[in-house]
Design an enzyme around this catalytic site. Structure first.
Site, PDB file in Angstrom:
ATOM      1  N   CYS A 289      41.837 100.457 104.253  1.00 29.73           N
ATOM      2  CA  CYS A 289      42.311 101.590 104.812  1.00 29.73           C
ATOM      3  C   CYS A 289      43.287 100.824 105.915  1.00 29.73           C
ATOM      4  CB  CYS A 289      40.811 101.948 105.681  1.00 29.73           C
ATOM      5  SG  CYS A 289      40.139 102.822 104.235  1.00 29.73           S
TER       6      CYS A 289
ATOM      7  N   ASN B 294      46.751 103.763  99.029  1.00 32.32           N
ATOM      8  CA  ASN B 294      45.639 102.969  98.560  1.00 32.32           C
ATOM      9  C   ASN B 294      44.280 105.041  99.276  1.00 32.32           C
ATOM     10  OD1 ASN B 294      43.184 101.263  99.441  1.00 32.32           O
ATOM     11  ND2 ASN B 294      42.853 101.980 101.151  1.00 32.32           N
ATOM     12  N   GLU B 295      43.773 104.953  98.462  1.00 29.38           N
ATOM     13  CA  GLU B 295      43.108 105.583  98.520  1.00 29.38           C
ATOM     14  C   GLU B 295      43.505 107.550  99.705  1.00 29.38           C
ATOM     15  OE1 GLU B 295      39.310 104.523 100.388  1.00 29.38           O
ATOM     16  OE2 GLU B 295      39.359 102.938  99.166  1.00 29.38           O
TER      17      GLU B 295
ATOM     18  N   GLU C  92      41.347  92.994 102.723  1.00 29.41           N
ATOM     19  CA  GLU C  92      41.020  93.326 103.605  1.00 29.41           C
ATOM     20  C   GLU C  92      40.496  92.593 105.031  1.00 29.41           C
ATOM     21  OE1 GLU C  92      41.036  98.226 105.239  1.00 29.41           O
ATOM     22  OE2 GLU C  92      39.904  97.208 103.513  1.00 29.41           O
TER      23      GLU C  92
END
Length: 826
Positions: free
Chosen positions: A245, A377-378, A58
């Site tokens: 994120c 994602n999350e 990331e």
């Protein structure tokens, strides 16, 4: 002047096998073993795949620009602005001599490269970190897009003007944008270089680039060699990219060819392919600009170069990472779904297809062989995420039934979102579910059996992000113990990757991290060495084994100071009291005396003041404020108070069991932009979540809060109603092991973790196998408080040959160590 270090990086960095100064095998009759490992006669455990372990990249901690992406010029296209970070401008990282103006008009290079530079005189760029890193004798490719009629002089120097290469002069001619190139050869080694471009006339310039010729595998627009080689040395089975994120945060705009697309949008793969000068830059979620010079084509190429499976993560149009928003624009959702289908065509389509043709134009006619994609994602809005996931899944499976699709279970290892999404994924028969968690070393040592009870017929697990919350060797030992459980459960846990992968020592948004670097050096953390040991010695199949003996570490009661805190919120607290179960008052403060004499700052942030008979924190832009009082030594007590939110984004943070800065529990009400409640356990600089559930608080409303502690058990009451509870009573198991086979070499790999301060004498029963009398042993051992740094790497593997191996033998494993024994069978 040039910095000289003795440590070699890049291709020259190799591990040397050294004799290991440890005791010879212990006589079984001389010492009673602390532990006994019994290995099954049959290698009939779970199969281990090539993708068992991989890496997650990331762009956090400046991991891409200024990191893995080898470009040496910062803000090369003058696109930085205040949207990226406070104080950023089109001339960030540049100094001027003469007239230099950043312009955004219809004379721009293209609609995605908005800004360019009007120059009369010169501009100088210092790159990243302390400057531009150069190596004597190496070649560096300069390029620029320019228009006008004047000479352009290009040079690299130290700040004092000392030349680092013979300058070059480029004749720019014509009022159309044209790419000009040249080559500089470094005459000295340094990490403090400066690039200067100057003209006696007037020119328009854009996309000023200086690129080392010596990239990983010699790729143009390629990767910094020492960093890429450290990743390659892990032998990853997959590469998860580009986040994280930054995938599902920001605006959810999808590029449709219009010029006025927003900054701070979620990551769009189509922004990142094609010629670099046509790629749009964007605000990075982690607080800087990302150029997208390292884009989807480069990620696929890097995966192929590593021999790893590419695993792209696409936004599901439900934001995560604290933003918690979902799109209501069906047309936008359908465009993103089409983007997912187009990505598969870009990776796998023939050169005659629209996106396959673009891949071929970039230099890769052959398909990349994409097999797996992740959606989201999350996400912390499980119902909204799930509705969108099903639409992505249906569209992809209809056209590409061969593609494995990865869902996720939110940002935590447990809680309402986790349970909700796992139930949905099981009912749906989803291919794979991505779990994420960052927890304390004790959590990893307490949860080795986490996956023992998972449904063998349900969705498979991809542990896409995990790490123990610090960078000490003890954290790595805890992770290693946990990894033995991942391998033992390889029929469920099909892939796992530590996170984050990279961190620039001068630009850190998250700790811990696997590989650290500055402008010209890189070094692996203790967890890098641990991951490398496991990833280089996976094996093909688990051999069932059991361990007996030893002991466990019992949990301690929750004692310590009480605290009050806020996070981007102004709040008032009153009637704070700590009492024993029989009602005896241990501490009390109603603040009616006009002072807070019993309270001290844990974090000297915010503005705490006694006002109108209450204790108030009055700022709304300050994170992580905390004051504490009354160190409680009782193991059973009740902590009560009143709390009122006055203004701001979130709610209350009520701390207890404070043992020091960063080590505490807190009840978080109205967290994550007033959408979630949680109990979090602080460990150094990060927090482990023990409870999570939907929750919000109302501004101006006073809440009665009670935290009831009974040893390790805590019950929480909100306005007299039980809100939740937990028992932090798990035992810590400091000794772990797993055994796997290596079919190619005919070896058993016995992996033993001893995460305690004393050696572990261990009898190993090989299950009746005939084995060679010698074995190759690799050990990571040391002080659990050590960490690897730029100047010292005390935790490195040491390999040796040991004798005395037999069908049943005894070995003493050092304190705080991980030992791999490769034992040849006959």
């Amino acid at each position: 002047m040039p910095r000289i270090r003795s440590r070699l990086v890049g291709a020259a960095a190799v591990l040397v096998s050294l004799p290991l100064a440890v005791a010879p095998p212990v006589s079984a009759s001389a010492v009673a073993p602390d532990y006994t490992i019994k290995v099954s006669p049959s290698a009939d455990g779970a199969a281990l795949s090539k993708q068992q372990y991989g890496v997650f990249f990331e762009d956090i901690n400046y991991a891409a620009d200024g990191g893995l992406y080898a470009e040496l010029i910062r803000n090369r296209s003058f696109e930085f602005n205040a949207t990226d970070a406070s104080g950023f401008t089109g001339l960030t990282a540049w100094t001027t001599a003469g007239t230099a103006t950043v312009v955004n008009d219809d004379q721009r290079l293209n609609d995605r490269n908005r800004n360019y530079l009007k120059l009369t005189g010169g501009v100088t760029n210092a790159g990243y970190n302390s400057g531009i890193a150069l190596k004597k004798g190496d070649k560096y490719d300069f390029s620029v897009w320019a228009r006008g009629d004047a000479a352009l002089r290009v040079s690299v120097n130290l700040a004092d003007g000392t030349a680092l290469a013979a300058p070059i002069t480029i004749a720019v001619a014509g009022d159309t944008w044209t790419k000009y190139t040249g080559t500089l050869r470094a005459t000295a080694t340094t990490d403090r270089g400066r690039l200067t471009v100057s003209t006696p006339g007037a020119l328009r310039l854009d996309e000023i680039s200086l690129f080392p010729r010596d990239t990983y595998k010699g790729r143009s627009n390629g990767l910094r060699r020492d960093l890429a080689e450290k990743v390659a040395a892990l032998r990853p089975g997959f590469v998860r990219f580009p986040g994280g994120c930054l995938v599902n945060t920001g605006s959810m705009y999808s590029y449709d060819g219009a010029f006025n697309y927003p900054r701070a949008r979620s990551y769009q793969w189509k922004d990142t392919v094609g010629p670099v000068e046509t790629r749009a830059t964007n605000k990075n979620f982690w607080g800087y600009n990302q150029s997208y010079g390292l884009g989807y084509y480069e990620y696929f190429q890097f995966s192929e170069d590593l021999g790893a499976m590419p695993l792209p993560v696409l936004p599901a149009l439900v934001t995560g990472c604290g933003q918690n928003r979902a799109t209501v624009d069906e047309a936008l959702l359908q465009r993103h779904i089409q983007d997912a289908l187009d990505l598969i065509e870009f990776a796998n389509g023939p050169v005659t297809s629209t996106w396959g043709k673009l891949r071929a134009r970039q230099g890769h006619p052959k398909p990349f062989g994409l097999t797996t994609v992740a959606i989201g994602n999350e996400e912390n809005l499980p119902d909204a995420y799930w509705a969108n996931f099903l639409k992505f899944e249906a569209a992809i499976k209809a056209k590409h039934p061969e593609i494995t699709i990865v869902s996720n279970s939110g940002p935590d290892d447990q809680g309402g979102t986790f349970e909700n999404l796992w139930a949905k994924n099981k009912a749906n028969g989803t291919d794979m579910v991505d779990e994420h968690y960052y927890n304390s070393p004790s959590w990893f040592l307490q949860n080795n059996a986490r996956y023992d009870s998972y449904d063998r017929n349900g969705p498979k697990v991809f542990l896409g992000e995990y790490a123990s919350l610090d960078a000490k060797f003890y954290n790595s030992l805890a992770e290693a113990a946990y990894m033995t459980g991942l391998e033992r459960n390889a029929d469920v846990v099909k892939m796992a990757s530590y996170a984050p992968l990279l961190a620039n020592i001068d630009n850190v948004q998250w700790k811990p991290d696997l590989i650290w670097f500055d402008g010209d050096e890189s070094w692996g953390s203790t967890s890098y060495q641990m991951q490398k040991l496991f990833m280089n010695n996976v094996g093909d199949r688990v051999v069932p084994s059991t361990v007996t003996g030893g002991g466990v570490v019992q949990p301690k009661p929750i004692t310590g100071a009480i605290g009050l805190s806020t996070w981007r919120t102004a709040a008032t607290y009153d009637d704070v009291k700590v009492t024993r179960p029989d009602g005896t008052v241990i501490f009390s403060d109603d603040f009616n005396d006009g002072n807070a004499d019993g309270w001290t700052a844990v974090q000297p942030r915010g503005n705490w003041t006694v006002t109108s008979g209450g204790y108030a924190q009055t700022t709304t832009d300050t994170e992580d404020t905390m004051v504490k009082a009354a160190t409680v030594t009782d193991t059973d007590y009740d902590y009560t108070l009143k709390a009122t939110k006055q203004a701001g984004a979130e709610g209350f943070l009520v701390a207890f069991g404070i043992q020091g800065t960063g080590n505490f529990y807190w009840w978080n009400l109205g967290g994550w932009n007033n959408t979630q409640g949680a109990v979090e356990k602080g460990i150094t600089s990060a927090k482990e979540q023990l409870i999570t559930k939907p929750n919000s608080v109302n501004t101006g409303q006073t809440y009665d809060l009670k935290i009831s502690v009974r040893g390790t058990k805590v019950t929480l009451y909100l306005d007299g109603v039980e809100w939740g509870g937990f028992d932090d009573n798990a035992v810590t198991e400091p000794f772990a092991q797993v055994v796997t086979t290596d079919a190619k070499t005919g070896e058993l790999i016995v992996k033993v973790v001893n995460a305690q301060d004393k050696p572990a004498v261990t009898k190993i029963d090989m299950g009746g196998r005939r084995v060679a009398g010698t074995a190759r042993m690799t050990v990571l051992a040391g002080d659990p408080g050590e960490q690897n740094t730029r100047t010292a790497e005390p935790i490195l593997p040491v390999t040796s040959t040991i004798k005395g191996v037999s069908a049943s033998f005894t070995r003493e494993f050092p304190a705080n160590s991980v030992t791999f024994l490769r034992i040849r069978t006959r």
